[in-house]
Design a protein around this motif. Structure first.
Motif, PDB file in Angstrom:
ATOM      1  N   ARG A  53       0.842  -1.207   0.000  1.00  0.00           N
ATOM      2  CA  ARG A  53       0.000   0.000   0.000  1.00  0.00           C
ATOM      3  C   ARG A  53       0.877   1.258   0.000  1.00  0.00           C
ATOM      4  O   ARG A  53       0.586   2.234  -0.700  1.00  0.00           O
ATOM      5  N   ARG A  54       1.944   1.224   0.813  1.00  0.00           N
ATOM      6  CA  ARG A  54       2.850   2.378   0.863  1.00  0.00           C
ATOM      7  C   ARG A  54       3.499   2.609  -0.499  1.00  0.00           C
ATOM      8  O   ARG A  54       3.558   3.739  -0.994  1.00  0.00           O
ATOM      9  N   ARG A  55       3.971   1.552  -1.124  1.00  0.00           N
ATOM     10  CA  ARG A  55       4.637   1.681  -2.415  1.00  0.00           C
ATOM     11  C   ARG A  55       3.657   2.121  -3.508  1.00  0.00           C
ATOM     12  O   ARG A  55       4.002   2.922  -4.384  1.00  0.00           O
ATOM     13  N   ALA A  56       2.437   1.601  -3.443  1.00  0.00           N
ATOM     14  CA  ALA A  56       1.431   2.004  -4.430  1.00  0.00           C
ATOM     15  C   ALA A  56       1.113   3.494  -4.296  1.00  0.00           C
ATOM     16  O   ALA A  56       0.953   4.199  -5.305  1.00  0.00           O
ATOM     17  N   ALA A 103      12.871   6.975  -5.916  1.00  0.00           N
ATOM     18  CA  ALA A 103      13.516   5.654  -5.984  1.00  0.00           C
ATOM     19  C   ALA A 103      14.082   5.277  -4.627  1.00  0.00           C
ATOM     20  O   ALA A 103      13.958   4.121  -4.180  1.00  0.00           O
ATOM     21  N   ASP A 104      14.680   6.236  -3.943  1.00  0.00           N
ATOM     22  CA  ASP A 104      15.224   5.975  -2.605  1.00  0.00           C
ATOM     23  C   ASP A 104      14.107   5.617  -1.630  1.00  0.00           C
ATOM     24  O   ASP A 104      14.264   4.715  -0.792  1.00  0.00           O
ATOM     25  N   ARG A 105      13.007   6.314  -1.733  1.00  0.00           N
ATOM     26  CA  ARG A 105      11.877   6.034  -0.835  1.00  0.00           C
ATOM     27  C   ARG A 105      11.267   4.654  -1.107  1.00  0.00           C
ATOM     28  O   ARG A 105      10.701   4.028  -0.219  1.00  0.00           O
ATOM     29  N   MET A 106      11.427   4.197  -2.336  1.00  0.00           N
ATOM     30  CA  MET A 106      10.953   2.850  -2.689  1.00  0.00           C
ATOM     31  C   MET A 106      11.988   1.784  -2.348  1.00  0.00           C
ATOM     32  O   MET A 106      11.691   0.585  -2.378  1.00  0.00           O
ATOM     33  N   GLY A 107      13.222   2.208  -2.042  1.00  0.00           N
ATOM     34  CA  GLY A 107      14.268   1.259  -1.696  1.00  0.00           C
ATOM     35  C   GLY A 107      14.816   0.503  -2.888  1.00  0.00           C
ATOM     36  O   GLY A 107      15.154  -0.684  -2.777  1.00  0.00           O
ATOM     37  N   MET A 108      14.937   1.193  -4.041  1.00  0.00           N
ATOM     38  CA  MET A 108      15.455   0.527  -5.236  1.00  0.00           C
ATOM     39  C   MET A 108      16.248   1.511  -6.084  1.00  0.00           C
ATOM     40  O   MET A 108      16.224   2.728  -5.840  1.00  0.00           O
ATOM     41  N   SER A 109      16.980   0.981  -7.047  1.00  0.00           N
ATOM     42  CA  SER A 109      17.780   1.832  -7.931  1.00  0.00           C
ATOM     43  C   SER A 109      16.855   2.666  -8.817  1.00  0.00           C
ATOM     44  O   SER A 109      15.678   2.337  -9.005  1.00  0.00           O
ATOM     45  N   LEU A 110      17.418   3.732  -9.377  1.00  0.00           N
ATOM     46  CA  LEU A 110      16.622   4.613 -10.223  1.00  0.00           C
ATOM     47  C   LEU A 110      16.097   3.869 -11.452  1.00  0.00           C
ATOM     48  O   LEU A 110      14.930   4.004 -11.820  1.00  0.00           O
ATOM     49  N   SER A 111      16.967   3.080 -12.083  1.00  0.00           N
ATOM     50  CA  SER A 111      16.532   2.359 -13.290  1.00  0.00           C
ATOM     51  C   SER A 111      15.418   1.362 -12.964  1.00  0.00           C
ATOM     52  O   SER A 111      14.449   1.240 -13.714  1.00  0.00           O
ATOM     53  N   ALA A 140      -0.988  -4.270  -8.191  1.00  0.00           N
ATOM     54  CA  ALA A 140      -0.256  -4.348  -6.926  1.00  0.00           C
ATOM     55  C   ALA A 140       0.621  -5.592  -6.884  1.00  0.00           C
ATOM     56  O   ALA A 140       1.714  -5.581  -6.305  1.00  0.00           O
ATOM     57  N   ALA A 141       0.160  -6.680  -7.500  1.00  0.00           N
ATOM     58  CA  ALA A 141       0.926  -7.928  -7.490  1.00  0.00           C
ATOM     59  C   ALA A 141       2.233  -7.797  -8.254  1.00  0.00           C
ATOM     60  O   ALA A 141       3.154  -8.591  -8.045  1.00  0.00           O
ATOM     61  N   ALA A 142       2.332  -6.798  -9.154  1.00  0.00           N
ATOM     62  CA  ALA A 142       3.547  -6.603  -9.943  1.00  0.00           C
ATOM     63  C   ALA A 142       4.561  -5.711  -9.241  1.00  0.00           C
ATOM     64  O   ALA A 142       5.698  -5.563  -9.719  1.00  0.00           O
ATOM     65  N   ILE A 143       4.194  -5.121  -8.116  1.00  0.00           N
ATOM     66  CA  ILE A 143       5.135  -4.275  -7.379  1.00  0.00           C
ATOM     67  C   ILE A 143       6.167  -5.166  -6.694  1.00  0.00           C
ATOM     68  O   ILE A 143       5.799  -6.144  -6.043  1.00  0.00           O
ATOM     69  N   PRO A 144       7.465  -4.863  -6.825  1.00  0.00           N
ATOM     70  CA  PRO A 144       8.477  -5.681  -6.144  1.00  0.00           C
ATOM     71  C   PRO A 144       8.193  -5.788  -4.652  1.00  0.00           C
ATOM     72  O   PRO A 144       7.843  -4.808  -3.995  1.00  0.00           O
ATOM     73  N   GLY A 145       8.307  -7.008  -4.130  1.00  0.00           N
ATOM     74  CA  GLY A 145       8.052  -7.245  -2.718  1.00  0.00           C
ATOM     75  C   GLY A 145       6.640  -7.706  -2.432  1.00  0.00           C
ATOM     76  O   GLY A 145       6.279  -7.909  -1.271  1.00  0.00           O
ATOM     77  N   ALA A 146       5.825  -7.917  -3.476  1.00  0.00           N
ATOM     78  CA  ALA A 146       4.437  -8.319  -3.253  1.00  0.00           C
ATOM     79  C   ALA A 146       4.317  -9.741  -2.736  1.00  0.00           C
ATOM     80  O   ALA A 146       3.343 -10.088  -2.076  1.00  0.00           O
ATOM     81  N   ARG A 147       5.304 -10.567  -3.027  1.00  0.00           N
ATOM     82  CA  ARG A 147       5.259 -11.959  -2.608  1.00  0.00           C
ATOM     83  C   ARG A 147       6.436 -12.261  -1.698  1.00  0.00           C
ATOM     84  O   ARG A 147       7.569 -11.860  -1.974  1.00  0.00           O
ATOM     85  N   SER A 148       6.162 -12.974  -0.620  1.00  0.00           N
ATOM     86  CA  SER A 148       7.209 -13.358   0.317  1.00  0.00           C
ATOM     87  C   SER A 148       7.805 -14.690  -0.087  1.00  0.00           C
ATOM     88  O   SER A 148       7.108 -15.584  -0.564  1.00  0.00           O
ATOM     89  N   LYS A 149       9.117 -14.812   0.107  1.00  0.00           N
ATOM     90  CA  LYS A 149       9.771 -16.095  -0.155  1.00  0.00           C
ATOM     91  C   LYS A 149       9.820 -16.967   1.088  1.00  0.00           C
ATOM     92  O   LYS A 149      10.249 -18.105   1.041  1.00  0.00           O
ATOM     93  N   VAL A 150       9.367 -16.436   2.225  1.00  0.00           N
ATOM     94  CA  VAL A 150       9.336 -17.232   3.444  1.00  0.00           C
ATOM     95  C   VAL A 150       8.265 -18.309   3.302  1.00  0.00           C
ATOM     96  O   VAL A 150       7.172 -18.055   2.812  1.00  0.00           O
TER      97      VAL A 150
END
Length: 307
Positions: A19-22, A43-51, A66-76
């Motif tokens: 939700r924050r990233r969206a 980009a910094d606020r999203m925690g990723m590189s500019l590209s 939302a499912a396409a946003i990086p971090g949407a799925r946990s690997k745990v």
């Protein structure tokens, strides 16, 4: 004003972060000009590189998924590679297919033992056979070979829910229509020491079920006899009759299930993945209802079922 987003396909423990990233993506897309310096700030606020950020912006503008946003799925919780030889795993899975996912555990274990001996291979542990059987049950579509009834039984769901000072797994009482394995309704408790109310669940069932379902007998094998009598349900074990773990297997939708309170882990372990957070009761109910809908779509054979 915050725009609504569809959280389908997003792990519930990631909902707060997604939700924050969206919101950041909507904010950035709504800006005029978007100078390079501002791009880097977002980009910094999203925690990723500019590209990477600009790639995500492009995807977001194309459909706000939302499912396409990086971090949407946990690997745990991703299953580790099994240490059994592939031949052994295939034999167990073949046995389950031959006997059917709803076969009784003792029958499957016995047949696996016979086949292992005949093949001259080491017999897999009962734990591994049970795990594979539970996974097959969770993936099964269509009705099972059970007597028509409504099964009322309890489990805990692997959702990290903030309750007071703690993070807990909610306790969930389910009403499942057999043989279809359709989940008719659920009642949830966010107190690990308090069982969900069977009376409240039964009251909703009487008004929410169709006429045919109202004629079905109710069975609640783990309820106290007095509570069962109050809601008109048979209690206590019955030889050969299924319990919830046999009906559902390892998960409801994409949410893992624990059937024994003694085996419920501290829910903090569900937050070990980066960006995972505890969710509130409102989000928890939403996640459970999504999972129930996905389960019902799957067992009914409806295509494109999603949690």
């Amino acid at each position: 004003m915050e725009k609504d987003i569809d959280l389908s396909g997003v792990d519930p423990a990631r909902w707060p972060e997604i939700r924050r990233r969206a919101a950041l993506l909507d904010e950035f897309v709504g800006l005029t000009g978007r100078p390079v310096g501002l791009r880097q700030e977002y980009a910094d606020r999203m925690g990723m590189s500019l590209s990477h950020f600009m790639q995500v912006v492009k995807i977001w503008r194309g459909g706000r998924s939302a499912a396409a946003i990086p971090g949407a799925r946990s690997k745990v919780g991703v299953a580790k590679r099994r240490r059994l030889p592939a031949r052994t795993v295939e034999m167990v899975q073949g046995t389950i297919r031959d006997l059917g996912p709803m076969a009784r555990r003792v029958a499957v274990i016995a047949e696996v033992g016979r086949r292992a001996e005949a093949m001259g291979i080491d017999r897999p542990s009962n734990t591994m056979v049970t795990k594979l059987l539970s996974e097959a049950r969770a993936d099964m579509t269509g009705p099972a070979d059970f007597e028509p009834e409504i099964l009322i039984d309890e489990c805990s769901l692997k959702l990290p829910v903030v309750s007071g000072e703690s993070v807990i797994m909610p306790r969930v009482l389910m009403a499942v229509r057999l043989p279809e394995r359709e989940i008719l309704d659920v009642e949830v408790s966010f107190d690990p020491d308090v069982a969900p109310s069977a009376e409240i669940l039964a009251e909703r069932l009487t008004t929410g079920m169709d006429a045919a379902a109202r004629e079905l007998p109710m069975r609640a094998p783990h309820l106290e006899p007095a509570i069962g009598m109050a809601i008109g349900a048979e209690t206590g074990p019955r030889t050969g009759a299924p319990t919830l773990n046999r009906v559902l297997g390892t998960k409801v939708g994409d949410i893992g299930v624990v059937y024994q309170l003694s085996k419920v882990r501290a829910s903090d372990s569900l937050l070990s993945a980066r960006h995972s957070r505890g969710i509130g009761p409102v989000d928890s109910i939403d996640a459970i209802r999504r999972a129930v809908a996905a389960h019902n779509d799957k067992v009914a054979g409806r295509a494109d079922a999603e949690a």
